[in-house]
Design an enzyme around this catalytic site. Structure first.
Site, PDB file in Angstrom:
ATOM      1  N   GLU A   6       5.373  82.201  51.582  1.00 46.17           N
ATOM      2  CA  GLU A   6       4.858  80.620  52.211  1.00 46.17           C
ATOM      3  C   GLU A   6       4.988  79.441  51.374  1.00 46.17           C
ATOM      4  OE1 GLU A   6       0.275  80.378  52.805  1.00 46.17           O
ATOM      5  OE2 GLU A   6       0.079  79.429  53.269  1.00 46.17           O
ATOM      6  N   GLU A  63      -2.373  87.990  47.146  1.00 43.00           N
ATOM      7  CA  GLU A  63      -2.061  86.466  46.578  1.00 43.00           C
ATOM      8  C   GLU A  63      -1.526  87.252  45.124  1.00 43.00           C
ATOM      9  OE1 GLU A  63      -3.641  83.367  47.747  1.00 43.00           O
ATOM     10  OE2 GLU A  63      -3.667  82.813  49.805  1.00 43.00           O
ATOM     11  N   ASP A  71      -7.198  84.988  55.864  1.00 44.41           N
ATOM     12  CA  ASP A  71      -8.231  84.485  55.047  1.00 44.41           C
ATOM     13  C   ASP A  71      -8.972  82.671  55.860  1.00 44.41           C
ATOM     14  OD1 ASP A  71      -6.184  83.496  53.475  1.00 44.41           O
ATOM     15  OD2 ASP A  71      -7.991  83.725  51.397  1.00 44.41           O
ATOM     16  N   SER A  72      -7.376  82.307  56.362  1.00 43.48           N
ATOM     17  CA  SER A  72      -7.907  81.651  57.339  1.00 43.48           C
ATOM     18  C   SER A  72      -8.799  81.050  57.988  1.00 43.48           C
ATOM     19  CB  SER A  72      -5.877  80.876  57.936  1.00 43.48           C
ATOM     20  OG  SER A  72      -5.662  82.133  58.556  1.00 43.48           O
ATOM     21  N   LYS A 108      -3.406  92.369  52.682  1.00 41.63           N
ATOM     22  CA  LYS A 108      -2.775  91.390  51.664  1.00 41.63           C
ATOM     23  C   LYS A 108      -3.359  91.114  50.235  1.00 41.63           C
ATOM     24  CE  LYS A 108      -1.423  87.169  53.505  1.00 41.63           C
ATOM     25  NZ  LYS A 108      -2.386  86.327  52.286  1.00 41.63           N
ATOM     26  N   ASP A 151      -6.418  90.673  54.774  1.00 40.91           N
ATOM     27  CA  ASP A 151      -6.271  89.718  53.564  1.00 40.91           C
ATOM     28  C   ASP A 151      -7.339  89.234  52.903  1.00 40.91           C
ATOM     29  OD1 ASP A 151      -4.774  88.035  52.585  1.00 40.91           O
ATOM     30  OD2 ASP A 151      -5.414  85.645  54.525  1.00 40.91           O
TER      31      ASP A 151
HETATM   32  O1  KIV Z   1      -4.661  83.343  56.082  1.00 44.06           O
HETATM   33  C1  KIV Z   1      -3.375  83.985  56.088  1.00 44.06           C
HETATM   34  O2  KIV Z   1      -3.236  83.330  57.285  1.00 44.06           O
HETATM   35  C2  KIV Z   1      -2.033  84.160  55.770  1.00 44.06           C
HETATM   36  C3  KIV Z   1      -1.211  83.746  56.443  1.00 44.06           C
HETATM   37  C4  KIV Z   1      -0.640  81.997  56.370  1.00 44.06           C
HETATM   38  C5  KIV Z   1       0.080  83.694  55.338  1.00 44.06           C
HETATM   39  O3  KIV Z   1      -2.382  83.908  54.414  1.00 44.06           O
END
Ligand code: KIV
Length: 275
Positions: free
Chosen positions: A189, A122, A51-52, A120, A90
């Site tokens: 992280e 969090e 989600d980056s 993924k 994510d």
């Molecule tokens: O969103 C992302 O890119 C991440 C990584 C930095 C682990 O969660």
């Protein structure tokens, strides 16, 4: 319909096999088909559609605004470019926090509609009931503890986690609970290196993937744009190793194009169609 088996395909099993053998696991982010195809070709174990994307593709200053629909589109693009790497999607902010049912429905969409092979989520021990149910539905889950960017407003900034006793205990307790729930891996992280190492040793069936968590994790992940130098000026966290600096290369190429078009030297006769 293809029924052929891709023998080189990485699965969640790759993570446990590598952890057991003491081989490091490699993960990078991608958000589009072409970048995914490059990472895949070079032999990355897993591609995280992070989600980056909210920051690095869409220009927001946090991961909070990105939506399920946008993450589904990025994931589908990555899946089209990927052959062997394990694709992890994510789950964006508020796509799994409101209820277990919401989490199952949205996690399922990543597999059904976009071609992800895992998701993924969090959160530490407090997210375990949700994560456990998603895994029970047949969806592999990568956990994510330490500095979890979706909770940046609660942390008050990108602060290293695991520096005091309380924080270390919370991280260890969360990692063990996520393993018990069935997570195949956990992102650590911005985690102090010694507690990241202790967690990695304590976990037997769950691989740790570090970003800013030191050397003793089972594998590492970076945001691909950052490690290629495609990042805003001044953004240079301590953990980031820059393997290329593509920003000046792009600036030079585009400046040259502007010059060439302006002075009429592009396109040339060779670059034109004639009868
Ligand atoms: O969103 C992302 O890119 C991440 C990584 C930095 C682990 O969660």
């Amino acid at each position: 319909m293809s029924r052929s088996i891709n023998k080189k395909k990485h699965t969640v099993g790759t993570f446990l096999r590598k952890k057991t053998k003491g081989e490091k696991i490699t993960v990078l982010t991608a958000y589009d088909a072409f970048m995914a195809s490059l990472l895949d070709k070079v032999g990355i174990d897993s591609i995280l559609v992070g989600d980056s994307a909210s920051n690095v593709v869409h220009g927001y200053n946090s991961t909070l605004p990105i939506t399920m629909d946008i993450m589904l589109a990025h994931t589908a693009a990555v899946a089209r470019g990927t052959n062997a790497a394990l694709i992890i999607a994510d789950m964006p902010f508020m796509s799994f926090q409101p209820s277990i049912e919401t989490a199952i429905i949205n996690a399922g969409r990543f597999l059904k509609e976009a071609g992800a092979e895992a998701v993924k989520m969090e959160g530490g021990i407090e997210m375990v009931p949700t994560i456990k149910r998603v895994i029970e539905c047949g969806i592999p889950v990568m956990g994510h503890i330490g500095l979890t960017p979706q909770s940046i407003n609660r942390f008050g900034g990108p602060k290293v986690q695991g520096r005091g006793d309380e924080s270390r205990s919370y991280l260890m307790e969360s990692a063990l609970a996520l393993q018990e729930a069935g997570c195949f891996s956990i992102v650590l992280e911005l985690v102090e290196a010694s507690i990241a190492g202790e967690i990695t040793t304590a976990l037997e069936t769950t691989a740790t993937i570090g970003i800013g968590a030191g050397t003793n994790c089972d594998g590492q992940v970076l945001v691909t744009n950052d490690m290629l130098g495609l990042r805003p000026e001044g953004f240079r966290p301590k953990f980031l190793r820059e393997y290329a600096n593509l920003t000046p290369t792009i600036i030079e190429a585009v400046s040259q194009y502007i010059k060439d078009v302006t002075n009429g030297s592009f396109p040339s006769e060779d670059e034109s169609f004639t009868t």
